[in-house]
Design a protein around this motif. Structure first.
Motif, PDB file in Angstrom:
ATOM      1  N   ASP A  73       0.842  -1.189   0.000  1.00  0.00           N
ATOM      2  CA  ASP A  73       0.000   0.000   0.000  1.00  0.00           C
ATOM      3  C   ASP A  73       0.879   1.240   0.000  1.00  0.00           C
ATOM      4  O   ASP A  73       0.892   2.013  -0.943  1.00  0.00           O
ATOM      5  CB  ASP A  73      -0.996  -0.029   1.171  1.00  0.00           C
ATOM      6  N   THR A  74       1.648   1.413   1.073  1.00  0.00           N
ATOM      7  CA  THR A  74       2.517   2.594   1.115  1.00  0.00           C
ATOM      8  C   THR A  74       3.821   2.305   1.847  1.00  0.00           C
ATOM      9  O   THR A  74       4.419   3.202   2.423  1.00  0.00           O
ATOM     10  CB  THR A  74       1.831   3.772   1.850  1.00  0.00           C
ATOM     11  N   VAL A  75       4.255   1.066   1.811  1.00  0.00           N
ATOM     12  CA  VAL A  75       5.450   0.706   2.568  1.00  0.00           C
ATOM     13  C   VAL A  75       6.676   1.497   2.120  1.00  0.00           C
ATOM     14  O   VAL A  75       7.468   1.972   2.925  1.00  0.00           O
ATOM     15  CB  VAL A  75       5.737  -0.804   2.443  1.00  0.00           C
ATOM     16  N   GLY A 105      -1.318   2.456  -2.700  1.00  0.00           N
ATOM     17  CA  GLY A 105      -2.073   3.328  -1.816  1.00  0.00           C
ATOM     18  C   GLY A 105      -3.251   2.603  -1.180  1.00  0.00           C
ATOM     19  O   GLY A 105      -4.116   3.224  -0.586  1.00  0.00           O
ATOM     20  N   GLY A 106      -3.278   1.288  -1.319  1.00  0.00           N
ATOM     21  CA  GLY A 106      -4.383   0.520  -0.756  1.00  0.00           C
ATOM     22  C   GLY A 106      -5.620   0.493  -1.650  1.00  0.00           C
ATOM     23  O   GLY A 106      -6.631  -0.102  -1.302  1.00  0.00           O
ATOM     24  N   ARG A 110      -5.751   0.138  -8.392  1.00  0.00           N
ATOM     25  CA  ARG A 110      -4.321   0.332  -8.619  1.00  0.00           C
ATOM     26  C   ARG A 110      -3.579  -0.964  -8.324  1.00  0.00           C
ATOM     27  O   ARG A 110      -2.603  -1.299  -8.988  1.00  0.00           O
ATOM     28  CB  ARG A 110      -3.783   1.449  -7.724  1.00  0.00           C
ATOM     29  N   GLU A 111      -4.049  -1.668  -7.322  1.00  0.00           N
ATOM     30  CA  GLU A 111      -3.391  -2.926  -7.001  1.00  0.00           C
ATOM     31  C   GLU A 111      -3.516  -3.909  -8.157  1.00  0.00           C
ATOM     32  O   GLU A 111      -2.537  -4.540  -8.567  1.00  0.00           O
ATOM     33  CB  GLU A 111      -4.010  -3.525  -5.737  1.00  0.00           C
ATOM     34  N   ALA A 112      -4.722  -4.023  -8.686  1.00  0.00           N
ATOM     35  CA  ALA A 112      -4.930  -4.937  -9.812  1.00  0.00           C
ATOM     36  C   ALA A 112      -4.039  -4.528 -10.982  1.00  0.00           C
ATOM     37  O   ALA A 112      -3.404  -5.368 -11.620  1.00  0.00           O
ATOM     38  CB  ALA A 112      -6.398  -4.915 -10.230  1.00  0.00           C
ATOM     39  N   GLU A 113      -3.994  -3.250 -11.234  1.00  0.00           N
ATOM     40  CA  GLU A 113      -3.193  -2.751 -12.341  1.00  0.00           C
ATOM     41  C   GLU A 113      -1.712  -3.052 -12.105  1.00  0.00           C
ATOM     42  O   GLU A 113      -0.982  -3.473 -13.014  1.00  0.00           O
ATOM     43  CB  GLU A 113      -3.423  -1.238 -12.480  1.00  0.00           C
ATOM     44  N   ALA A 114      -1.281  -2.849 -10.881  1.00  0.00           N
ATOM     45  CA  ALA A 114       0.124  -3.097 -10.553  1.00  0.00           C
ATOM     46  C   ALA A 114       0.473  -4.570 -10.731  1.00  0.00           C
ATOM     47  O   ALA A 114       1.504  -4.912 -11.318  1.00  0.00           O
ATOM     48  CB  ALA A 114       0.411  -2.667  -9.117  1.00  0.00           C
ATOM     49  N   ILE A 115      -0.396  -5.426 -10.247  1.00  0.00           N
ATOM     50  CA  ILE A 115      -0.128  -6.858 -10.384  1.00  0.00           C
ATOM     51  C   ILE A 115      -0.040  -7.237 -11.845  1.00  0.00           C
ATOM     52  O   ILE A 115       0.878  -7.952 -12.269  1.00  0.00           O
ATOM     53  CB  ILE A 115      -1.228  -7.673  -9.680  1.00  0.00           C
TER      54      ILE A 115
END
Lengths: 342, 342
Positions: A73-75, A105-106, A110-115
DNA sequence: TGTCGGCGCTAAAACCTTTTAGCACGACGG
DNA sequence: CCGTCGTGCTAAAAGGTTTTAGCGCCGACA
């Protein structure tokens, strides 16, 4: 410097062999039966030309890219759990891997896109991290792409690295007790809501369980418990000021994190109380500010770096892993002293 | 979820066309003359199969991987300049790029190794960052791989993004003057050594120049200058305590960074001085701790995030760039007040 | 005598995409 | 009627590597 990248074909040509032979030799395939002399020629040619294999091209064939993904998320971009990525980077470097970092960013899209973006680049595996040990809803990955959860949990992936909070909680209590505190201990930051709240953090519940367990084992109880939702210095300040004004029998503070403790220091100073003479303080995280405080804050550290290392070791190793708990170090500074009246 | 990745050939087959046609259509090549209907069939097939192009394979052909490298000494793993990577990550994401992160700890061999590893993966460009704006000795890169220096400088690569320190220094002085401070201003942290020391930081010299320039313009001088080598809270505490004990005419502190200011707060508290009533404080960085302090610390921020963004924009854009200075925001909190006797 | 395996190596396929060159066919200009 | 051009598409090459299948020869073994 080099105009053009030197390719395996260049090496082979210079050695007077086929690319296949060069490939086998350079990769040290065991079952090969190429001559001693061929080996020497190829190695010499590679050295002279400064050959470096094209990992992208190799990956196309072998489906291994020596690259792992780190999505959080934001580590990476906040300062709270930076140790996670530090450990991960180090372990990756040792294993001659390189890491693709993505932040979401949680946000699920965006997570799906990043993966997807990482998968498009054929990463060998992905570690999913969160800054506050949340449950994460990770979509399924294509077969053969392993994942490990780092300071996070997922029902889909069993491999998980978490701080060992229960003993950590116990250690904090023990620190106080060992210094002679049997009464007048207040808990700052605990909130029953948080205890139940899955979303907030899997691990805080265990920390609290450890604290309560150790207190019970010693036959002790808290003289007060300040429930706080947010754990920033401001909140620690407000709660502690309020508490210390209400009761004069408080001799020790057990804070749920260092930022709360930071605020507690400020409140104590405001009231003319000295740490640790008038008030002992212990907390959790070993945030950088813990060392800035005077006197230095004694705290139970979050072993972020070790966790990050472990996560990529797990990812790269082949052992099927379950939940792994990393011990929390107690870092003693100077915020705990023997109890004294005030 | 998908067992196997779907490839361009799959899409083409389903659309009843050649892979060439499918490729052209999906990439929207302008000069093509494929039929309307073919377009529809291909797009439909791609959507149904959930096709995603294999970036690695594409990169092999086009020598573009939509991946950039970010190599720094410890930007990612320490908390001091995390904004740099945050901005870089965001800008990269917007440009549909992904970033490979490597840390070198400032060690040349690790740096060389990291660069090679990135090059092996065919990155489209590299940003080199340092946490304290150092000069970096970067080896030459193969032709066609651009590089930009972020919070760092290199004689080899002219494209550079730095904080605009000179106006920043001036702004800090102005803040004090505007509050009515014309005398009793002390400088904490400046050291002539640092001013000359190229290795320490390119930018600090400019900051100092701005400070001195503005003081001179206003016809003012410092009542004291505390030279300090290291800028951690401990050092700020020691220097400030010493200073305030020696002289009672100090009314304002201009600290070279927030951690020094942090220590200065502690020293002031120790002596029973209140900020800002008895002592005004201004500093630089906008470190996270600046907000933790009470009263909040007024500071000239390091615009790390904006710098990070700018660096990858420069890297991805084609404009040949030189040195770019990012303005430093003044973030006003509550540490400056009108002068008062003590 | 026939078969098998070892030897030292290579041609070709495979991985997935983009790019180049070109094919077959009909229309159109001269 | 011939050459040229436009149309809609495809075969093949290219990018750099690894893997598979095998070649031609010889000695050993049944």
């Amino acid at each position: 410097m080099p105009r053009k990248r030197v390719t395996l074909a260049d090496v082979a040509r210079r050695a007077g062999l086929s690319t296949t032979a060069a490939s086998m030799i350079l990769n040290g395939r065991p079952d090969t039966r190429l001559s001693k002399e061929a080996h020497e020629r190829v190695h010499a040619a590679a050295a002279e030309l400064g050959y470096r294999p094209n990992v992208a091209a190799r990956g196309l064939r072998t489906a291994k890219t020596l690259t792992i993904g780190f999505v959080s998320d934001t580590v990476t971009t906040t300062r709270f759990a930076g140790g996670l990525i530090k450990g991960a980077l180090e372990a990756a470097e040792e294993a001659r891997h390189v890491v693709l970092v993505a932040e979401t960013g949680g946000e699920p899209e965006r997570e799906a896109e990043a993966i997807a973006a990482l998968l498009d680049r054929q990463v060998d595996g992905i570690v999913f991290a969160t800054v506050r040990a949340r449950e994460l809803f990770v979509p399924a990955l294509p077969e053969g792409v392993p994942a490990v959860m780092l300071n996070a949990t997922s029902s889909r992936f069993p491999a998980t690295v978490l701080p060992d909070e229960e003993p950590g909680g116990r250690a904090a209590v023990r620190l106080l007790v060992d210094a002679g505190h049997f009464e007048g201990i207040a808990l700052i930051g605990q909130s029953d809501t948080a205890e139940r709240d899955v979303f907030r953090s899997r691990t805080i519940a265990r920390r609290v369980a450890g604290i309560r367990g150790e207190m019970a084992d010693k036959g002790l109880g808290f003289v007060a418990e300040e429930s706080i939702w947010m754990w920033e210095p401001q909140h620690g300040y407000d709660a502690t000021l309020d508490l210390l004004r209400r009761r004069t029998d408080v001799r020790a503070l057990l804070c749920m994190n260092d930022r709360l403790a930071f605020g507690a220091y400020q409140a104590a100073a405001e009231l003319g109380l000295r740490v640790p003479d008038d008030l002992s303080v212990v907390s959790f995280d070993d945030d950088e500010v813990a060392a800035y405080l005077r006197p230095g804050l004694t705290t139970i550290g979050l072993p972020h770096e070790a966790m990050g290392r472990r996560a990529v070791e797990l990812l790269l190793g082949r052992e099927p892993a379950g939940e792994e708990l990393t011990p929390m170090p107690v870092v003693e500074r100077a915020s705990i002293g023997p109890p004294r009246g005030r």
